[in-house]
Design a protein around this motif. Structure first.
Motif, short mmCIF file in Angstrom:
data_model
loop_
_atom_site.label_atom_id
_atom_site.label_comp_id
_atom_site.label_asym_id
_atom_site.label_seq_id
_atom_site.Cartn_x
_atom_site.Cartn_y
_atom_site.Cartn_z
N GLU A 126 -20.32 5.22 4.39
CA GLU A 126 -19.37 4.28 5.41
C GLU A 126 -18.23 4.18 4.91
OE1 GLU A 126 -21.25 0.48 6.81
OE2 GLU A 126 -23.12 1.10 5.77
N ASP A 127 -16.98 3.73 5.50
CA ASP A 127 -15.78 3.64 4.89
C ASP A 127 -15.92 2.27 4.23
OD1 ASP A 127 -14.73 5.72 6.38
OD2 ASP A 127 -14.37 4.83 8.27
N PRO A 128 -15.10 2.48 3.00
CA PRO A 128 -15.20 1.02 2.34
C PRO A 128 -14.32 -0.06 2.98
CG PRO A 128 -13.75 2.69 1.40
CD PRO A 128 -14.35 3.34 2.36
N ALA A 129 -14.38 -1.20 2.39
CA ALA A 129 -13.56 -2.18 2.79
C ALA A 129 -12.83 -2.89 1.65
CB ALA A 129 -14.62 -3.39 3.45
N VAL A 130 -11.85 -3.73 1.87
CA VAL A 130 -11.48 -4.52 0.78
C VAL A 130 -11.10 -5.91 1.31
CG1 VAL A 130 -8.90 -3.79 1.16
CG2 VAL A 130 -9.59 -4.45 -1.13
N PHE A 131 -11.35 -6.95 0.31
CA PHE A 131 -10.92 -8.21 0.94
C PHE A 131 -9.93 -8.98 0.10
CE2 PHE A 131 -15.18 -7.37 2.13
CZ PHE A 131 -15.30 -7.84 3.52
N THR A 154 -8.81 5.27 4.40
CA THR A 154 -9.86 4.69 5.55
C THR A 154 -10.28 3.25 5.06
OG1 THR A 154 -11.38 5.82 4.51
CG2 THR A 154 -10.44 7.14 6.26
N THR A 155 -9.83 2.67 3.88
CA THR A 155 -10.46 1.55 3.78
C THR A 155 -9.95 0.43 4.51
OG1 THR A 155 -10.18 1.90 1.23
CG2 THR A 155 -10.38 -0.13 1.75
N ARG A 156 -10.91 -0.28 5.00
CA ARG A 156 -10.77 -1.43 6.02
C ARG A 156 -10.22 -2.60 5.19
NH1 ARG A 156 -16.68 -1.73 8.20
NH2 ARG A 156 -16.96 -0.70 6.27
N VAL A 157 -9.24 -3.10 5.63
CA VAL A 157 -8.47 -4.26 5.16
C VAL A 157 -8.96 -5.72 5.72
CG1 VAL A 157 -6.16 -5.34 4.39
CG2 VAL A 157 -6.64 -2.79 4.34
N TYR A 158 -9.21 -6.55 5.02
CA TYR A 158 -9.76 -7.81 5.53
C TYR A 158 -9.24 -9.05 4.73
CZ TYR A 158 -13.73 -5.54 7.78
OH TYR A 158 -14.74 -4.96 8.81
N CYS A 159 -8.23 -9.58 5.39
CA CYS A 159 -7.42 -10.64 4.62
C CYS A 159 -7.73 -12.07 5.01
CB CYS A 159 -6.17 -10.46 5.12
SG CYS A 159 -5.51 -10.58 6.80
N GLY A 160 -7.12 -12.97 4.28
CA GLY A 160 -7.54 -14.36 4.34
C GLY A 160 -7.06 -15.18 5.36
#
Length: 257
Positions: free
Chosen positions: A126-131, A166-172
């Motif tokens: 899966e594509d990674p994600a970063v919070f 491709t890292t998905r960016v999830y912000c606050g």
């Protein structure tokens, strides 16, 4: 893995990360624990971990309560931040496991707070994600409350900017529309920004989130991550990336759009 948005307060996001093989879950910044646990219950999972990005109350303020509601839950937070309810302090490069297939890597991304942590999440195939909490927003960045432009440049352009595109960016926070309107005052000819803003307006009219973005998308639409470009430096009257970052942050702080 499955990632669910949980809108909190006025414009915050908490997130539920589910390892689908074990049904173990982690929550990111659960400022409203009851709301988060309701989503967890609806999905048949019990959170085992809390990943706290930084100590501000609208991110860490639910930690003590979720510990009472979920006995034994582990609460992670940066070693340089005074995170409420923290049971496990993390440093840059520390690894955390979630269930059978999800891996968590802590990155120290200081400036908004001195101990701010971003959490990089990966699962095979899966594509990674970063919070990113309040360090990297979609098309923006956090205010320099406890750090310097040099630190934010390192956090944004080096640490986060070096992640796979491709890292998905999830912000606050849901700040994207305002951030893009400001970004277009810096780069009014940027077609990618214009297209993204049109999409964002459509999302918000439908009461849908504008998160996630990707690292690749941020490289094209986030002025704070584009400061290595000489043409952007010239536009804001600067000659280095750090100077440009500092100037664009000053412009944003004074902008009344």
């Amino acid at each position: 893995m499955k990632i669910l948005h949980i809108p909190c307060l006025e414009d915050n996001y908490a997130y539920l990360i589910i390892d689908e093989s074990s049904r173990d879950a982690a929550v990111v910044d659960p400022v409203e624990p009851e709301k988060v646990l309701k989503v967890a219950d609806e999905n048949g999972v019990v959170p085992k971990l809390v990943l706290t990005t930084h100590h501000h109350w609208d991110h860490a303020g639910g930690n003590e309560k979720i510990k009472k509601l979920v006995p034994g839950i582990r609460v992670f937070g940066g070693s340089l931040d005074n995170v409420k309810g923290c049971t496990d302090q993390v440093e840059h490069g520390d690894k955390i496991s979630l269930g059978n297939e999800v891996n968590v890597l802590a990155f120290h991304t200081p400036c908004h707070t001195k101990g701010h942590i971003s959490y990089f999440i990966s699962s095979k195939g899966e594509d990674p994600a970063v919070f990113t909490g309040d360090t990297l927003f979609i098309a923006g960045c956090g205010k320099f409350f406890e750090g310097t432009a040099e630190q934010m440049y390192q956090s944004l352009c080096k640490t986060l900017g070096s992640l796979p595109k491709t890292t998905r960016v999830y912000c606050g926070h849901e700040y994207t529309e305002k951030n893009l309107r400001f970004a277009l005052t810096v780069e009014p000819e940027n077609e990618q920004m214009k297209q993204k803003l049109a999409w964002v307006k459509h999302q918000r009219e439908a009461n849908q989130p504008t998160v996630p973005s990707t690292i690749e998308d941020e490289m094209g639409t986030n002025p704070f991550m584009r400061v290595d470009l000489p043409e952007l430096q010239n536009r804001v009257g600067c000659s280095t990336p750090v100077e440009a970052l500092k100037e664009i942050r000053r412009m944003k702080d004074n902008w009344r759009g």
